[in-house]
Every structure is written in structure tokens, then in C-alpha cells.
Motif scaffolding. Structure first.
Motif, PDB file in Angstrom:
ATOM      1  N   GLU B 180       0.829  -1.211   0.000  1.00 42.88           N
ATOM      2  CA  GLU B 180       0.000   0.000   0.000  1.00 42.88           C
ATOM      3  C   GLU B 180       0.859   1.256   0.000  1.00 42.88           C
ATOM      4  O   GLU B 180       0.331   2.374  -0.004  1.00 42.88           O
ATOM      5  CB  GLU B 180      -0.918   0.016   1.223  1.00 42.88           C
ATOM      6  CG  GLU B 180      -2.005  -1.053   1.198  1.00 42.88           C
ATOM      7  CD  GLU B 180      -3.096  -0.778   0.171  1.00 42.88           C
ATOM      8  OE1 GLU B 180      -3.408   0.403  -0.066  1.00 42.88           O
ATOM      9  OE2 GLU B 180      -3.624  -1.751  -0.412  1.00 42.88           O
ATOM     10  N   ARG B 181       2.164   1.061   0.108  1.00 46.73           N
ATOM     11  CA  ARG B 181       3.112   2.180   0.216  1.00 46.73           C
ATOM     12  C   ARG B 181       2.740   3.111   1.356  1.00 46.73           C
ATOM     13  O   ARG B 181       2.593   4.331   1.193  1.00 46.73           O
ATOM     14  CB  ARG B 181       3.163   2.998  -1.076  1.00 46.73           C
ATOM     15  CG  ARG B 181       3.693   2.218  -2.232  1.00 46.73           C
ATOM     16  CD  ARG B 181       3.448   2.978  -3.514  1.00 46.73           C
ATOM     17  NE  ARG B 181       3.634   2.100  -4.653  1.00 46.73           N
ATOM     18  CZ  ARG B 181       4.811   1.837  -5.195  1.00 46.73           C
ATOM     19  NH1 ARG B 181       5.899   2.385  -4.710  1.00 46.73           N
ATOM     20  NH2 ARG B 181       4.901   1.017  -6.218  1.00 46.73           N
ATOM     21  N   ILE B 182       2.553   2.522   2.496  1.00 43.75           N
ATOM     22  CA  ILE B 182       2.185   3.330   3.661  1.00 43.75           C
ATOM     23  C   ILE B 182       3.252   3.185   4.711  1.00 43.75           C
ATOM     24  O   ILE B 182       3.774   2.092   4.946  1.00 43.75           O
ATOM     25  CB  ILE B 182       0.806   2.870   4.186  1.00 43.75           C
ATOM     26  CG1 ILE B 182      -0.244   3.507   3.287  1.00 43.75           C
ATOM     27  CG2 ILE B 182       0.595   3.244   5.635  1.00 43.75           C
ATOM     28  CD1 ILE B 182      -1.620   3.243   3.654  1.00 43.75           C
ATOM     29  N   TYR B 183       3.619   4.310   5.302  1.00 44.09           N
ATOM     30  CA  TYR B 183       4.626   4.259   6.331  1.00 44.09           C
ATOM     31  C   TYR B 183       4.059   3.619   7.606  1.00 44.09           C
ATOM     32  O   TYR B 183       3.028   4.035   8.110  1.00 44.09           O
ATOM     33  CB  TYR B 183       5.130   5.664   6.657  1.00 44.09           C
ATOM     34  CG  TYR B 183       6.003   5.667   7.880  1.00 44.09           C
ATOM     35  CD1 TYR B 183       7.330   5.258   7.802  1.00 44.09           C
ATOM     36  CD2 TYR B 183       5.487   6.009   9.130  1.00 44.09           C
ATOM     37  CE1 TYR B 183       8.120   5.200   8.920  1.00 44.09           C
ATOM     38  CE2 TYR B 183       6.269   5.957  10.273  1.00 44.09           C
ATOM     39  CZ  TYR B 183       7.593   5.552  10.153  1.00 44.09           C
ATOM     40  OH  TYR B 183       8.365   5.491  11.274  1.00 44.09           O
ATOM     41  N   CYS B 184       4.724   2.554   8.049  1.00 46.26           N
ATOM     42  CA  CYS B 184       4.251   1.897   9.259  1.00 46.26           C
ATOM     43  C   CYS B 184       5.434   1.724  10.180  1.00 46.26           C
ATOM     44  O   CYS B 184       6.450   1.161   9.769  1.00 46.26           O
ATOM     45  CB  CYS B 184       3.736   0.490   8.962  1.00 46.26           C
ATOM     46  SG  CYS B 184       2.417   0.459   7.771  1.00 46.26           S
ATOM     47  N   ASP B 185       5.354   2.180  11.409  1.00 46.61           N
ATOM     48  CA  ASP B 185       6.500   1.870  12.247  1.00 46.61           C
ATOM     49  C   ASP B 185       6.310   0.574  12.999  1.00 46.61           C
ATOM     50  O   ASP B 185       5.202   0.119  13.268  1.00 46.61           O
ATOM     51  CB  ASP B 185       6.999   3.059  13.085  1.00 46.61           C
ATOM     52  CG  ASP B 185       6.010   3.509  14.140  1.00 46.61           C
ATOM     53  OD1 ASP B 185       5.856   4.731  14.253  1.00 46.61           O
ATOM     54  OD2 ASP B 185       5.427   2.652  14.818  1.00 46.61           O
ATOM     55  N   GLU B 186       7.466  -0.021  13.259  1.00 46.85           N
ATOM     56  CA  GLU B 186       7.527  -1.365  13.809  1.00 46.85           C
ATOM     57  C   GLU B 186       6.708  -1.481  15.101  1.00 46.85           C
ATOM     58  O   GLU B 186       5.921  -2.408  15.288  1.00 46.85           O
ATOM     59  CB  GLU B 186       9.005  -1.680  14.068  1.00 46.85           C
ATOM     60  CG  GLU B 186       9.286  -3.021  14.658  1.00 46.85           C
ATOM     61  CD  GLU B 186       9.692  -4.026  13.586  1.00 46.85           C
ATOM     62  OE1 GLU B 186       9.940  -3.604  12.439  1.00 46.85           O
ATOM     63  OE2 GLU B 186       9.743  -5.222  13.912  1.00 46.85           O
ATOM     64  N   GLY B 187       6.874  -0.505  15.966  1.00 50.66           N
ATOM     65  CA  GLY B 187       6.178  -0.532  17.261  1.00 50.66           C
ATOM     66  C   GLY B 187       4.671  -0.534  17.065  1.00 50.66           C
ATOM     67  O   GLY B 187       3.934  -1.211  17.782  1.00 50.66           O
ATOM     68  N   ALA B 188       4.220   0.231  16.075  1.00 46.63           N
ATOM     69  CA  ALA B 188       2.788   0.327  15.814  1.00 46.63           C
ATOM     70  C   ALA B 188       2.256  -1.037  15.373  1.00 46.63           C
ATOM     71  O   ALA B 188       1.209  -1.495  15.833  1.00 46.63           O
ATOM     72  CB  ALA B 188       2.524   1.371  14.741  1.00 46.63           C
ATOM     73  N   LEU B 189       2.985  -1.695  14.473  1.00 48.75           N
ATOM     74  CA  LEU B 189       2.541  -3.001  13.988  1.00 48.75           C
ATOM     75  C   LEU B 189       2.515  -4.010  15.130  1.00 48.75           C
ATOM     76  O   LEU B 189       1.582  -4.797  15.273  1.00 48.75           O
ATOM     77  CB  LEU B 189       3.449  -3.498  12.865  1.00 48.75           C
ATOM     78  CG  LEU B 189       3.446  -2.636  11.588  1.00 48.75           C
ATOM     79  CD1 LEU B 189       4.276  -3.294  10.504  1.00 48.75           C
ATOM     80  CD2 LEU B 189       2.027  -2.411  11.084  1.00 48.75           C
ATOM     81  N   ARG B 190       3.540  -3.929  15.962  1.00 51.13           N
ATOM     82  CA  ARG B 190       3.606  -4.861  17.089  1.00 51.13           C
ATOM     83  C   ARG B 190       2.382  -4.668  17.998  1.00 51.13           C
ATOM     84  O   ARG B 190       1.788  -5.626  18.481  1.00 51.13           O
ATOM     85  CB  ARG B 190       4.901  -4.623  17.865  1.00 51.13           C
ATOM     86  CG  ARG B 190       5.283  -5.738  18.809  1.00 51.13           C
ATOM     87  CD  ARG B 190       6.751  -5.681  19.205  1.00 51.13           C
ATOM     88  NE  ARG B 190       7.670  -5.888  18.093  1.00 51.13           N
ATOM     89  CZ  ARG B 190       7.906  -7.078  17.526  1.00 51.13           C
ATOM     90  NH1 ARG B 190       7.284  -8.152  17.943  1.00 51.13           N
ATOM     91  NH2 ARG B 190       8.759  -7.189  16.523  1.00 51.13           N
ATOM     92  N   TYR B 191       2.025  -3.402  18.188  1.00 52.03           N
ATOM     93  CA  TYR B 191       0.871  -3.088  19.043  1.00 52.03           C
ATOM     94  C   TYR B 191      -0.402  -3.690  18.452  1.00 52.03           C
ATOM     95  O   TYR B 191      -1.194  -4.323  19.132  1.00 52.03           O
ATOM     96  CB  TYR B 191       0.743  -1.568  19.163  1.00 52.03           C
ATOM     97  CG  TYR B 191      -0.278  -1.105  20.184  1.00 52.03           C
ATOM     98  CD1 TYR B 191       0.091  -0.905  21.506  1.00 52.03           C
ATOM     99  CD2 TYR B 191      -1.597  -0.868  19.809  1.00 52.03           C
ATOM    100  CE1 TYR B 191      -0.829  -0.473  22.451  1.00 52.03           C
ATOM    101  CE2 TYR B 191      -2.534  -0.435  20.742  1.00 52.03           C
ATOM    102  CZ  TYR B 191      -2.148  -0.247  22.062  1.00 52.03           C
ATOM    103  OH  TYR B 191      -3.064   0.176  22.973  1.00 52.03           O
ATOM    104  N   ILE B 192      -0.580  -3.491  17.141  1.00 55.29           N
ATOM    105  CA  ILE B 192      -1.766  -4.039  16.480  1.00 55.29           C
ATOM    106  C   ILE B 192      -1.807  -5.556  16.635  1.00 55.29           C
ATOM    107  O   ILE B 192      -2.839  -6.148  16.946  1.00 55.29           O
ATOM    108  CB  ILE B 192      -1.770  -3.660  14.980  1.00 55.29           C
ATOM    109  CG1 ILE B 192      -1.946  -2.152  14.825  1.00 55.29           C
ATOM    110  CG2 ILE B 192      -2.855  -4.416  14.230  1.00 55.29           C
ATOM    111  CD1 ILE B 192      -1.879  -1.671  13.384  1.00 55.29           C
ATOM    112  N   VAL B 193      -0.648  -6.157  16.418  1.00 56.53           N
ATOM    113  CA  VAL B 193      -0.573  -7.617  16.477  1.00 56.53           C
ATOM    114  C   VAL B 193      -0.938  -8.113  17.873  1.00 56.53           C
ATOM    115  O   VAL B 193      -1.714  -9.052  18.038  1.00 56.53           O
ATOM    116  CB  VAL B 193       0.834  -8.084  16.062  1.00 56.53           C
ATOM    117  CG1 VAL B 193       1.066  -9.540  16.457  1.00 56.53           C
ATOM    118  CG2 VAL B 193       1.022  -7.899  14.564  1.00 56.53           C
TER     119      VAL B 193
END
Lengths: 323, 469
Positions: B180-193
Motif C-alpha cells: 500500500e506504500r504506507i509508512y508503518c513503524d515497527e512498534g505500531a505493527l507490534r501493538y496491532i498484532v
């Protein structure tokens, strides 16, 4: 020339009754109190900037000398948290005995007309309760908002807007002491704008002097700048239908000047009857009407950002209907 | 947003190898369907896939069907529960050969949702069909161990799906962000997961909610939007349910079931209304409803009359939803509450103004409100005068203004004023000192009186007590 500076309203404020050159009748009567070292409760009424606070302080100064402020409890009705806080403070203050030679202490209550009827009733009881040791000086812009039982317990002093000669004379005196260059018409203009409000007149003079020679043009510039231009910009943007931009300006206004929702409403209110806002006359009235509603909601504690958003949305709708 | 493809659909695995994890399930199910594909009917004519939601049960069946050139007839068990319904749908499909493809898979979701009492005869009907079917039937269930499912379990090939590992989910989300070419930071993804508890569908939904709303996925945003998943709705869904409500009760339900507290939901609505409504009449009607909601809210708070809260919900939900009478609804993204960001700054500016008014009112002899409205505006003129910062600098010294106050008064001109002050101090340090000492002594005053506006209850804290009982 000193390096640290004060606002001229403070620097040139008369310290004793003798220095007050206007409100002559009032001052003469107050001087009698000083001479007799006795006075009733007082009610000073009159428009802003006519010398009520100055006269009250000068009176206390003449009664008690340089360190008069320790015998004066200064309260502001709209700054204090309700009548209970006022009651506590007055109680505390009145309890301590006045030293030898001090006939009474003074409670100076500013903006007394901003108190609700109930709070004024409570105030009246306070005045009776502590009348042995203290005198109240109540300051008000609108004496009609002071309940009768209080009025009847006070000696009434009416402060009138200052005359042209008083204001221009004072401005000239200050300008000369400060070595400010000025045009005579500029001082006249300041008087006209200030409508006899000395505080406003002196503030305008000082702000204009900060820019250089005090000219009519400089005076108008200062007056324009003292009202955030964003207010008019916001109204115009809203009427043009650009809700989002208008709201950005509204938020900037609050952020930049630290204004509360009610401050913004007041600023808008000043603006809507200005000839520089070119809108149909009936729309001015309609805006005032809705503005009053918004103002009331804010007084009731409703969210300012959302109330003002509603106002802007309403203006946008009116703007569309005008087209 | 409603016009776009949900990412759970867009990124649904096409091929079996795109299904994350579940190697054992893949092997077992492929072998079983492989027999059907070869025209043989295996001993067990149905399979029961079980495991937590969002781990790929349906996706795997679809991917395998594509691989083997099978058709899929998807039925939701909760839609077809009664005997007659089941016989009419599953029963008919179970006896027919497909016309175009090699086979037909009958996929029946949520079989554990069939209630043995209320849906009497439904399960028996299924059992009868499973015994005779000439097409593979696949059931899915979150909880296959319910007593009423025992006869069905005996007839089915049991296939377990495991909760997805955090690593696998992280990889999946990263792949989506990249594509999607979207900036995602690692911490944010971890939180979602973490919040998704092994549920890929939930994780992807949350990712999309943040990414589509704000064009980037950062920890702050994620924290604000993604919350624990239970029966409550996250903010993105709440807004959707309000703005696209077809009936008033739906919009109200969206409000009352939101996990967002009401004040915060109001600010979300406030910043989303101008994005969704373009017609000025709609816009005004929506804000008027919201404004009246905040009015009722403050009345409720000041009087303690909590029953007013119900009207707050009416106005926030249905009031905003049915403000739209003249125009359409835009597909623009919802607005992140600008106000939330502003509120902190605003509070500090107002505090500075309050402090300044307090400090000045002692020596200037005027109430704070007079200082704010009649004195500070002229000081601002002096402090913002770019051509000559000297007067401002001298006043700053005279009133001992701190840096915050100078910044407030001078705005963009603050640096000039501060430089001018430094210059004065360097030139004549003694004189400045003397001059300052000559000032009237400030009277000691009780600390921190707050102004009118701060006196009102306006924070979220106090509200909770009458919301979530």
C-alpha cells in the motif's frame, strides 16, 4: 532614561487623591473621609477607565500611607470562585485586629455588578456582619445591576467618562515626560477612540509611541492591531463558505492569543456591526441573535471548539443563502 | 472509505502458500480434497475446520478450491438453521454435480452457532446430508467441542487451525504496508498484532483503519485508535456506523456501544463532519446537533442530572447522521481530532495568558479580565512591533516577564525582543537591577487561582462515572 519600563497606565497613575485632576466632585467628597478618618461603605459606579480603582487606591493611600495595601483586601468578583470564597477571605481578613490608629480596614471589591443576585444578598450580609472593623468599596460599571439593599447601604459615587480636555491634557503631559513626538490631531483621535476611557487612551498612546512618532495614522494602526485581524478574516471565510479554513483561523485565534470561547464570541460581536464588514443589515442582527445563543451555551459550560464550529457552519450557510 | 475494498478482502490469500502458517491443516485438507478431485469419495465426506477467528479457515478452503478448480458454495450456518432451510440449500447442493468445474465444495461457516433447541432438527438434517453427499462439505467452527456437535464430529475429518504467531502476523502486516506504500513503524505493527490476539482479520482491519484514516501508521495513532477487541467498536467503525446509519436507532447504538468515551467521540465527530458533509445546510445541521449535544452534556455534568445523557447520545448519533438531508456524503477519510492535538497547546497558552494577567493585575490595579481584554492586546502591539523591540524589552524587564510570557506577547517577534533584553542587560546590568527593585512589591497572593474557563468541568476524567456503569 530608565531601562526597565512600566506600562504608562501604571507609571502615571495618581497615587494620592491630590494627584487626581478629574472627577473633581468625587475627589472632594473622598478627601472629607480622609480628613475625618471615617467613612461609610462606598459604591463607585461608572464606565471602564474613569478612575474608580485609582480613586479607591488613592483613598486608601491617603488614609494609611505608603504601605496601605496591607489594610486593603482586593477582590475581584469575576476572578474569585463564588461568594463562598469571598466570604472566607473577608472573614479571615476582618478577623485580625487593625493596629492602633487604623480606624477600619477596607475590602475593595471590583466588578461587583458581575455577581448574581444571590451572591449580592450574601455580600450584603457580609457588609453588615463586619461593619465594625471594615468598610467595603464596591466598584461597578453598571450600578443598576447592584441590588437595592446594597445601594442603600453605600454612599454612591458616580464616575463620568473623562472630558476631551482631561484626556488630551493627560496624554500631552505623559508624552512630554516621555519625550515622545506627537501630532496634536493624533491625541484628539485617541480621545475619540477611547470615548473617555483613560486606560485605553494611555495604552494606545504607549503602543503608538513604541512605533515612533505618534500620528493619526499610527493611532489607527495600533487600534487595528489590538483587535486580532483574524476575527474578521474568520467571519469572511465562513460567509464565503469555506468552513475548514474559517475553523483553522478560529483555532489559530484561540491558540495564538490564548482566547477562550467567550472571548472569541465577544470579538465577533464587536466585529459584526463594523462598517468594514460588508453584509446586509438584517444579517448583522441574525448573527447577533445566534451569537447570543452560542454565548449562553458557552456560559453553561458547553465545549467552545464545537460551539464555535457550529457558529462557523451557520455563517457558511447564511453566506450561501446571500449569494 | 466505504467505497474502497476492505483490505481483508483485497489481501485475502489467492494461493495456498499465501495462507499464513497452518502447515498441518494445509497438508490434511489438501490430501482429503485431492481424493475428491480424483473422483473418489473419502471415508469422511465432511471436514470440520476449527480454531480461533481470523486464522485462515475460510481462506484456506478458498485457496485450495482455486488450486483444484473447485467451485465453492458458501453458506453461513446462522442464516440457514432450520431443517427446511438446510434441506433446501445444503441438501440440494450436496446431490448435484457442478456444471463447469471439477467439483463443488459446500462451505458452511459457524456451524457451532446452530442452537440445538431453537433450531430443532437443523443438525439432524445436516447429519443426514453429510452421510449421502456427493460433494465435499466443509464446516468451520470456533468451538467444535460443544455437546450438540458430537454426532457431527464423528462424521467429520477434524482439522485444527492454530492461532497465528506474532512473527507471522508481523510479516503479513508489513507486506500489506509495503504494497500500500504506507509508512508503518515497527512498534505500531507490534501493538496491532498484540491487540489482535492471533486474529489476522482483526489485525488487518485495524491496520486499514489507521492507515486509511491518516496515511501512516505510527504508535501514537495506533494507540489512539486500536483498543482491545471485545463487543465494543473501534472508533473507525463507530464513525462509519454513525455516518452511514440507515435508521436512527442504528446511529444511537453506534454511540452507546462505542468504546470511545463520549467526549472523545464528540471531538472525533467534530473533525469528521466537515470531511463527510459538503452541503452547507447538512454541515450546519450536523454541527448544531453536536453543539446541542455538548450543551446537554455540560448541563448533565453541572446539575448531576445524568438522565440528560440520553439526549446527548441522540444528538451525537442520530442528530449527526440525519443532519444530512440535502446533500451527499463524501468518501473522504475521517479526521483525526485536530482538537486533541490543539487542546494541549491551547491549555498551555491559556495558562500563560492567565499567569500574565494575574501577575500584571497586582501592579496595574485591574481585574484579570480587564487586563486580558484591555491591556494585553496593546502590549501585544508593542511586543510585535518588529522595527523597535526596545520598548517591549524594557517592559519585559519592568514586569519580570518570563520567556513564555514574552513568546505569548511577541509571537513571531519573540526572538527580537529576547535579544533586545540581553543587550540591555549586558550594557547596564546595574541599572536594570536598581530599576527592577524599585517596583512595587508584589503582594503575596493565594496560589493558582484559575480563571472562569478553567473552572468548568471539561476534562474527560469526571465523565466516566456516569457513562459506563
Amino acid at each position: 532614561m530608565s531601562l526597565a519600563e512600566l506600562l504608562w497606565v501604571e507609571k502615571y497613575r495618581p497615587r494620592s487623591l491630590d494627584e487626581i485632576v478629574n472627577q473633581r466632585e468625587v475627589v472632594e467628597r473622598l478627601k472629607v473621609f480622609v480628613k475625618e478618618r471615617s467613612m461609610p461603605h462606598l459604591l463607585f459606579a461608572g464606565p471602564p477607565g474613569t478612575g474608580k480603582t485609582t480613586a479607591a487606591h488613592a483613598l486608601a493611600h491617603d488614609l494609611y500611607g505608603e504601605n496601605y495595601r496591607q489594610y486593603v483586601l482586593e477582590l475581584n468578583a469575576s476572578d474569585e470562585r463564588g461568594i463562598n470564597v469571598i466570604r472566607e477571605k473577608v472573614k479571615e481578613f476582618a478577623r485580625s485586629r487593625a493596629p492602633e490608629g487604623i480606624p477600619f480596614k477596607i475590602v475593595l471589591l471590583d466588578e461587583a455588578d458581575n455577581m448574581t443576585g444571590d451572591a449580592q444578598q450574601a455580600l450584603r450580609r457580609l457588609m453588615e456582619l463586619y461593619t465594625a472593623s471594615t468598610r467595603f468599596i464596591l466598584l461597578a460599571n453598571y450600578p443598576s445591576k447592584i441590588i437595592d439593599p446594597i445601594q442603600s447601604r453605600c454612599a454612591f459615587f458616580r464616575f463620568t467618562p473623562l472630558s476631551r480636555d482631561d484626556v488630551v491634557g493627560r496624554l500631552r503631559y505623559i508624552a512630554e515626560r516621555e519625550a515622545v513626538e506627537y501630532d496634536d490631531e493624533a491625541l484628539d483621535t485617541i480621545y475619540e477612540i477611547s470615548e473617555g476611557d483613560m486606560r485605553k487612551a494611555i495604552n494606545i498612546l504607549q503602543a503608538a509611541a513604541a512605533m515612533g512618532r505618534v500620528t493619526v495614522e499610527a493611532v489607527f494602526k495600533v487600534v487595528g492591531m489590538a483587535r486580532p485581524r483574524e476575527v474578521r478574516e474568520m467571519i469572511k471565510l465562513a460567509l464565503s463558505g469555506d468552513f475548514t479554513k474559517a475553523r483553522e483561523v478560529m483555532r489559530k485565534l484561540m491558540l495564538e492569543y490564548g482566547l477562550s470561547g467567550e472571548d472569541v464570541v465577544r470579538q465577533i460581536h464587536r466585529e459584526i456591526f463594523s462598517s468594514e464588514l460588508n453584509i446586509p443589515e438584517e444579517l448583522r442582527v441574525m448573527i447577533a441573535d445566534y451569537l447570543g445563543e452560542i454565548h449562553f451555551r458557552l456560559v453553561e459550560g458547553s465545549d467552545d471548539d464545537i460551539q464555535l464550529s457550529a457558529l462557523i457552519a451557520w455563517l457558511a450557510l447564511m453566506g450561501k443563502r446571500l449569494k | 472509505m466505504s467505497g474502497r475494498l476492505p483490505w481483508v478482502v483485497k489481501y485475502r490469500p489467492r494461493r495456498v502458500d499465501e495462507v499464513v502458517g497452518q502447515d498441518e491443516a494445509k497438508r490434511v485438507l489438501r490430501e482429503w480434497l485431492g481424493q475428491w478431485a480424483k473422483g473418489r469419495i473419502p471415508e469422511k465426506r465432511a471436514a470440520l475446520l476449527y480454531g480461533p477467528p481470523g486464522v485462515g479457515k475460510t481462506s484456506l478452503v478458498e485457496a485450495l478450491a482455486r488450486e483444484l478448480d473447485f467451485d465453492v458454495l458458501e453458506l453461513n450456518a446462522s442464516d440457514y438453521r432450520r431443517k427446511a432451510d438446510i434441506e433446501r440449500t445444503v441438501g440440494v447442493a450436496a446431490g448435484k454435480k457442478p456444471l463447469f468445474k471439477r467439483g463443488l465444495i459446500i462451505l458452511m461457516d459457524e456451524v457451532d452457532g446452530i442452537d440445538p433447541k431453537a433450531d430443532e432438527g437443523g443438525l439432524e438434517a445436516l447429519l443426514g446430508i453429510v452421510k449421502k453427499t456427493i460433494n465435499p462439505i466443509v464446516f468451520t467452527a470456533n468451538d467444535p467441542w460443544k455437546e450438540q456437535l458430537r454426532p457431527l464430529r464423528d462424521l467429520c475429518l477434524m482439522v485444527e487451525f492454530k492461532e497465528l504467531s506474532e512473527g507471522a502476523l508481523m510479516a503479513l502486516l508489513k507486506r500489506i504496508c509495503d504494497s500500500e506504500r504506507i509508512y508503518c513503524d515497527e512498534g505500531a505493527l507490534r501493538y496491532i498484532v498484540e491487540k489482535s490476539m492471533g486474529d489476522a482479520r482483526a489485525a488487518i482491519n485495524d491496520l486499514q483503519a489507521v492507515a486509511e484514516g491518516y496515511g501512516k501508521v505510527t504508535l501514537d495513532l495506533v494507540r489512539a485508535i486500536v483498543k482491545g477487541r471485545d463487543k465494543t467498536l473501534n472508533i473507525w467503525r463507530t464513525l462509519n456506523n454513525i455516518f452511514y446509519a440507515r435508521q436512527a436507532w442504528m446511529a444511537k447504538k453506534a454511540v452507546t456501544q462505542s468504546e470511545e468515551d463520549y467526549e472523545s467521540l464528540i471531538t472525533w465527530l467534530s473533525d469528521s463532519i466537515p470531511k463527510k458533509y459538503e452541503d452547507p445546510l447538512d454541515l450546519y445541521r450536523a454541527y448544531e446537533a453536536l453543539a446541542r449535544a455538548t450543551l446537554q452534556l455540560s448541563r448533565g455534568k453541572t446539575t448531576g442530572e445524568w438522565s440528560l445523557l440520553s439526549y446527548v447520545f441522540d444528538l451525537m448519533g442520530p442528530g449527526v447522521a440525519f443532519a444530512r438531508i440535502s446533500g451527499g456524503i463524501s468518501r473522504e477519510k475521517y479526521g483525526f481530532p485536530e482538537k486533541v492535538r490543539l487542546a494541549v497547546q491551547l491549555k498551555s497558552v491559556r495558562e500563560v495568558r492567565e499567569k500574565l494577567a494575574e501577575q500584571l493585575s497586582r501592579s496595574i490595579l485591574a481585574s484579570k479580565s480587564t487586563i486580558k481584554n484591555e491591556v494585553i492586546p496593546y502590549m501585544m502591539v508593542i511586543f510585535r512591533n518588529e522595527s523597535n523591540p526596545l520598548m517591549a524589552a524594557r517592559l519585559a524587564l519592568g514586569y519580570r516577564l518570563d520567556k513564555e510570557m514574552i513568546k505569548f506577547l511577541a509571537g513571531p517577534n519573540a526572538d527580537n525582543v529576547i535579544k533586545a533584553i540581553e543587550k540591555i542587560k549586558r550594557a547596564k546590568p546595574e541599572e536594570v537591577k536598581v530599576e527592577v527593585e524599585r517596583q512595587p512589591k508584589a503582594q503575596p497572593k493565594p496560589p493558582a487561582k484559575e480563571g472562569r474557563e478553567e473552572r468548568r468541568p471539561r476534562t474527560t476524567g469526571g465523565l466516566d462515572r456516569f457513562i459506563k456503569k
